[in-house]
Motif scaffolding. Sequence first.
Motif, PDB file in Angstrom:
ATOM      1  N   GLY A 285     -48.885  47.756  10.672  1.00  0.00           N
ATOM      2  CA  GLY A 285     -48.422  48.973  11.344  1.00  0.00           C
ATOM      3  C   GLY A 285     -48.193  50.091  10.350  1.00  0.00           C
ATOM      4  O   GLY A 285     -47.989  49.854   9.155  1.00  0.00           O
TER       5      GLY A 285
ATOM      6  N   ALA B 246     -45.921  53.240   9.085  1.00  0.00           N
ATOM      7  CA  ALA B 246     -44.597  53.858   9.120  1.00  0.00           C
ATOM      8  C   ALA B 246     -44.753  55.381   9.312  1.00  0.00           C
ATOM      9  O   ALA B 246     -45.743  55.961   8.887  1.00  0.00           O
ATOM     10  CB  ALA B 246     -43.866  53.572   7.807  1.00  0.00           C
ATOM     11  N   GLU B 247     -43.763  56.045   9.911  1.00  0.00           N
ATOM     12  CA  GLU B 247     -42.643  55.339  10.515  1.00  0.00           C
ATOM     13  C   GLU B 247     -42.858  55.182  12.029  1.00  0.00           C
ATOM     14  O   GLU B 247     -42.224  54.374  12.690  1.00  0.00           O
ATOM     15  CB  GLU B 247     -41.339  56.142  10.309  1.00  0.00           C
ATOM     16  CG  GLU B 247     -40.774  56.172   8.906  1.00  0.00           C
ATOM     17  CD  GLU B 247     -41.439  57.205   8.021  1.00  0.00           C
ATOM     18  OE1 GLU B 247     -41.307  57.059   6.800  1.00  0.00           O
ATOM     19  OE2 GLU B 247     -42.116  58.114   8.520  1.00  0.00           O
TER      20      GLU B 247
ATOM     21  N   THR C 127     -44.028  51.454  13.531  1.00  0.00           N
ATOM     22  CA  THR C 127     -43.491  50.170  13.075  1.00  0.00           C
ATOM     23  C   THR C 127     -43.115  49.279  14.255  1.00  0.00           C
ATOM     24  O   THR C 127     -43.401  48.079  14.251  1.00  0.00           O
ATOM     25  CB  THR C 127     -42.283  50.378  12.149  1.00  0.00           C
ATOM     26  OG1 THR C 127     -41.339  51.244  12.788  1.00  0.00           O
ATOM     27  CG2 THR C 127     -42.703  51.007  10.836  1.00  0.00           C
TER      28      THR C 127
ATOM     29  N   HIS D  73     -45.723  46.277   7.808  1.00  0.00           N
ATOM     30  CA  HIS D  73     -45.988  47.707   7.991  1.00  0.00           C
ATOM     31  C   HIS D  73     -45.874  48.448   6.664  1.00  0.00           C
ATOM     32  O   HIS D  73     -45.262  47.966   5.710  1.00  0.00           O
ATOM     33  CB  HIS D  73     -45.051  48.325   9.033  1.00  0.00           C
ATOM     34  CG  HIS D  73     -43.588  48.280   8.671  1.00  0.00           C
ATOM     35  ND1 HIS D  73     -43.029  49.120   7.724  1.00  0.00           N
ATOM     36  CD2 HIS D  73     -42.591  47.506   9.127  1.00  0.00           C
ATOM     37  CE1 HIS D  73     -41.743  48.875   7.625  1.00  0.00           C
ATOM     38  NE2 HIS D  73     -41.438  47.889   8.453  1.00  0.00           N
TER      39      HIS D  73
ATOM     40  N   THR E 206     -44.784  51.609   4.105  1.00  0.00           N
ATOM     41  CA  THR E 206     -43.468  52.167   3.843  1.00  0.00           C
ATOM     42  C   THR E 206     -43.572  53.342   2.882  1.00  0.00           C
ATOM     43  O   THR E 206     -44.547  53.462   2.129  1.00  0.00           O
ATOM     44  CB  THR E 206     -42.526  51.095   3.247  1.00  0.00           C
ATOM     45  OG1 THR E 206     -41.225  51.674   3.024  1.00  0.00           O
ATOM     46  CG2 THR E 206     -43.062  50.578   1.910  1.00  0.00           C
TER      47      THR E 206
END
Length: 220
Positions: free
Chosen positions: A64, A66-67, A70, A88, A90
């Motif tokens: 996934g 971010a943000e 997520t 995910h 970051t």
Amino acid sequence: MNTYTADNILRIAKRFNNQKRTYLLVNPLQAKHIPVSPKASLGMMKALGDMLANKYPDTKLVIGFAETATAIGAVVAESFSSKCVYIHTTRENVSGVVQWVQFMEEHSHATEQSLVGDNLSAWISATDSVVFVDDEISTGKTLTNMIEQLKYKYPQLKSKKIVAASLLNRVSEEDERKLITAGIVCEYLLKLPQTDYSSAVKDIAICEAPVAVPAKIETN
């Protein structure tokens, strides 16, 4: 099963002091900008996950972005088997990480993103498909940037099915051909036309939010 259309999962908002794009596509069921029933929000995310699990049942790795994606990515990953791993990207510095994959999210206010690379090689090797999840895909540049870095570090990714999944997709035919050439397939709940919404928000008056005043906490 719910049918998702522009009427129920698309609103247009104006960005404050953003020269890259003056408007923002807001999904009222995403629970990011507008309060919503958790059941309705999770139901929409699960609809995407169920569709993907039906088409790519052997997926064991979901990534996934971010943000904003997520939570979407987590719900999508849950739609696959218990062997599916979810991770995910970051923008945070995480201690204890040995390997990082870094890439650029060009349209964002914070362009630098990272993905923890520890164990990633084994996870890629163990799956038939890798599903990348975002809330909206406009051009596919962010995804392409990331996959170029991943293929360089993990050559086994070149033999995997790569899926770009999103709630909203507004990728042009030209950009979609580029993604297909790169081995990336798009899946989505709603396909949007190539529309510049700048004119729709130009007359909306906005201002910067005031500085929050700390609340006074009374203690007994």
